[in-house]
Design an enzyme around this catalytic site. Sequence first.
Site, mmCIF file in Angstrom:
data_model
loop_
_atom_site.group_PDB
_atom_site.id
_atom_site.type_symbol
_atom_site.label_atom_id
_atom_site.label_comp_id
_atom_site.label_asym_id
_atom_site.label_seq_id
_atom_site.Cartn_x
_atom_site.Cartn_y
_atom_site.Cartn_z
ATOM 1 N N ARG A 226 0.849 -1.191 0.000
ATOM 2 C CA ARG A 226 0.000 0.000 0.000
ATOM 3 C C ARG A 226 0.887 1.245 0.000
ATOM 4 O O ARG A 226 1.966 1.244 0.620
ATOM 5 C CB ARG A 226 -0.911 0.040 1.238
ATOM 6 C CG ARG A 226 -2.141 -0.838 1.157
ATOM 7 C CD ARG A 226 -3.157 -0.332 0.124
ATOM 8 N NE ARG A 226 -4.376 -1.130 0.055
ATOM 9 C CZ ARG A 226 -4.611 -2.112 -0.824
ATOM 10 N NH1 ARG A 226 -3.707 -2.455 -1.699
ATOM 11 N NH2 ARG A 226 -5.777 -2.741 -0.838
ATOM 12 N N HIS A 274 -1.267 -0.205 -9.968
ATOM 13 C CA HIS A 274 -2.019 -1.085 -9.057
ATOM 14 C C HIS A 274 -2.535 -2.326 -9.800
ATOM 15 O O HIS A 274 -3.726 -2.642 -9.758
ATOM 16 C CB HIS A 274 -3.168 -0.328 -8.376
ATOM 17 C CG HIS A 274 -3.612 -0.979 -7.086
ATOM 18 N ND1 HIS A 274 -4.013 -0.268 -5.973
ATOM 19 C CD2 HIS A 274 -3.714 -2.286 -6.728
ATOM 20 C CE1 HIS A 274 -4.339 -1.110 -5.004
ATOM 21 N NE2 HIS A 274 -4.166 -2.347 -5.442
#
Length: 311
Positions: A226, A274
């Site tokens: 993250r 991502h």
Amino acid sequence: MSINILFAAQADRWTQYEAHLRRALDETGLDYAIDTEMPPEEVDYIVYAPNSDVQDFRPYTRLKAVLNLWAGVEGITGNETLTVPLTRMVDKEGLTQGMVEWVTGHVLRHHLGMDAHIVNPDHAWDKTIPPLASERVVTILGLGALGSAVAGMLRHLGFTLRGWARSQKALDGVACHAGEDGLDAALSGAEIVVLLLPDTSDTRDVINARTLALLAPGAVIVNPGRGPLIDEADLIAALDSGQLSHATLDVFRTEPLPQDHPFWAHPKVTVTPHIASETRPPSASRVIAENIRRSEAGEPLLYVVDRDAGY
Ligand SMILES: NC(=O)c1ccc[n+]([C@@H]2O[C@H](COP(=O)([O-])OP(=O)(O)OC[C@H]3O[C@@H](n4cnc5c(N)ncnc54)[C@H](OP(=O)(O)O)[C@@H]3O)[C@@H](O)[C@H]2O)c1
């Protein structure tokens, strides 16, 4: 009595998931209805993505569990209107396998120094031989579903591995460290660091000027975890000073990464959007159906989130 399952994720997801969920639910033998809309007071389970329109769970008065489609749950753990069990996605055949492949590819890229030969405008005949994997120290921060699977593959390739988690782990071929005290031992002298931690108040900025200084000079950071795990200014300073030679980043504090963000233009940063891994509808649907079956049979749910720990 039939159980009612609400699918609450973005609209295109329903198209991808509907047939797989129905097939997996049919196999459980349960009598069910599943749809993207139903009266809240009639809903028993919510198959959920944190970016869905459902943010207030109070009208769902007979709700038994929320089954998250994502591995990351930072977008829902703080939601105080949710008072029933929350599960996160562990999709071994899809999500986990995809992450193993992505991390292995990027670790091998840096380990083997592939860039020097892929982009070689001067046609340099540089015969520098890369070390063997056993001569390369790789540290994995986070040894959960994803980190431990990645460790297994990197171990298979022969890397010298270290790992770090909140609780002490025992993994074959991995020097495991735990807790705040274990972080420095896991990072000292590491040449490639893979981040597979969740985003919690305890893990934010774990990669900062102090921890970056512990790494071997010229180390590489690979972050499919993250964005908030990294202090961005400290990372750029370490790249500019040469303490880091590269950062491969898949996740960011703001996504999509803004066009004017310095990461895009930095010569020592690789940005991927991502895509390290994603839940795959066929296998993820079987995980969701199995948890609904368990709940209806009075068996413990798989992959329940510890709301206090935040993951
Ligand atoms: N880029 C992508 O496409 C993508 C896809 C899927 C997931 N992800 C990210 O990957 C993360 C990890 O997923 P997962 O399924 O492996 O999660 P997980 O099974 O919950 O594992 C999390 C790991 O982090 C450790 N940890 C948590 N807090 C810690 C702390 N304060 N100090 C040290 N270790 C700590 C845990 O320790 P314990 O084992 O002791 O609990 C565990 O080993 C997700 O949260 C998500 O953010 C990214």
